[in-house]
Design a protein around this motif. Structure first.
Motif, PDB file in Angstrom:
ATOM      1  N   ASP A 110      -0.290  -1.516  13.656  1.00  0.00           N
ATOM      2  CA  ASP A 110      -0.296  -2.827  13.312  1.00  0.00           C
ATOM      3  C   ASP A 110      -0.522  -3.088  15.821  1.00  0.00           C
ATOM      4  OD1 ASP A 110       0.230  -3.939  11.168  1.00  0.00           O
ATOM      5  OD2 ASP A 110       2.625  -3.165  11.240  1.00  0.00           O
ATOM      6  N   LYS A 113      -3.991  -2.904  16.144  1.00  0.00           N
ATOM      7  CA  LYS A 113      -4.526  -4.920  15.966  1.00  0.00           C
ATOM      8  C   LYS A 113      -4.395  -5.139  16.335  1.00  0.00           C
ATOM      9  CE  LYS A 113      -4.713  -7.361  12.267  1.00  0.00           C
ATOM     10  NZ  LYS A 113      -4.219  -8.202  10.457  1.00  0.00           N
ATOM     11  N   THR A 114      -3.036  -5.182  17.229  1.00  0.00           N
ATOM     12  CA  THR A 114      -2.738  -6.433  18.053  1.00  0.00           C
ATOM     13  C   THR A 114      -3.271  -5.307  19.830  1.00  0.00           C
ATOM     14  OG1 THR A 114      -0.945  -6.392  16.886  1.00  0.00           O
ATOM     15  CG2 THR A 114      -0.855  -6.856  19.996  1.00  0.00           C
TER      16      THR A 114
END
Length: 139
Positions: A110, A113-114
């Motif tokens: 996550d 991805k950010t």
């Protein structure tokens, strides 16, 4: 020493301090405060307070300008608008990617991805690499 004399003396000290802090290019020497000897002590004290108010305002605004942050051409960090815990976690992920520690301890998917969405990281041969923006965010 009367209250008016004390106020007058204080105003002169502030005016002297104010004139020392100004740059010579735009300095203006504050005129010494004058009191009316004919007026009563209360009227003299009121006059001194009015004149003192302008001297105090001048003396207060000058030091405030000295402590203002210098404007820079550097943009704000891309992590500036993010919640503190997330910003810390993402910054550590950036450091791990920069130091190539992602084989032993891979970055959270996550977070990765950010960082990719923010343009700080890109994938090359399935390995995360910092972009120029990512390097600037760490500097």
């Amino acid at each position: 020493m009367s209250a008016a004399d004390k106020l007058h003396q204080f105003a002169e000290m502030l005016a002297a301090a104010s004139s020392r802090t100004r740059s010579q290019a735009d300095s203006t020497v504050a005129a010494p405060l004058q009191t009316n000897p004919i007026a009563t002590e209360d009227a003299t004290a009121d006059d001194a307070r009015v004149k003192l108010g302008s001297a105090v305002a001048t003396a207060i605004t000058e030091p405030e300008r000295e402590h203002e942050p210098a404007t820079t051409n550097q943009p704000l960090s891309p992590l500036a608008g993010i919640e503190l815990d997330a910003a810390i976690r993402l910054r550590w992920a950036l450091r791990d990617i920069k130091a190539k520690r992602t084989k032993l301890t891979p970055a959270n998917p996550d977070d990765l991805k950010t960082l990719i969405e923010m343009g700080l990281v890109e994938m090359r041969d399935d390995v995360p690499v910092l972009t120029n923006e990512g390097h600037r965010a760490l500097d």
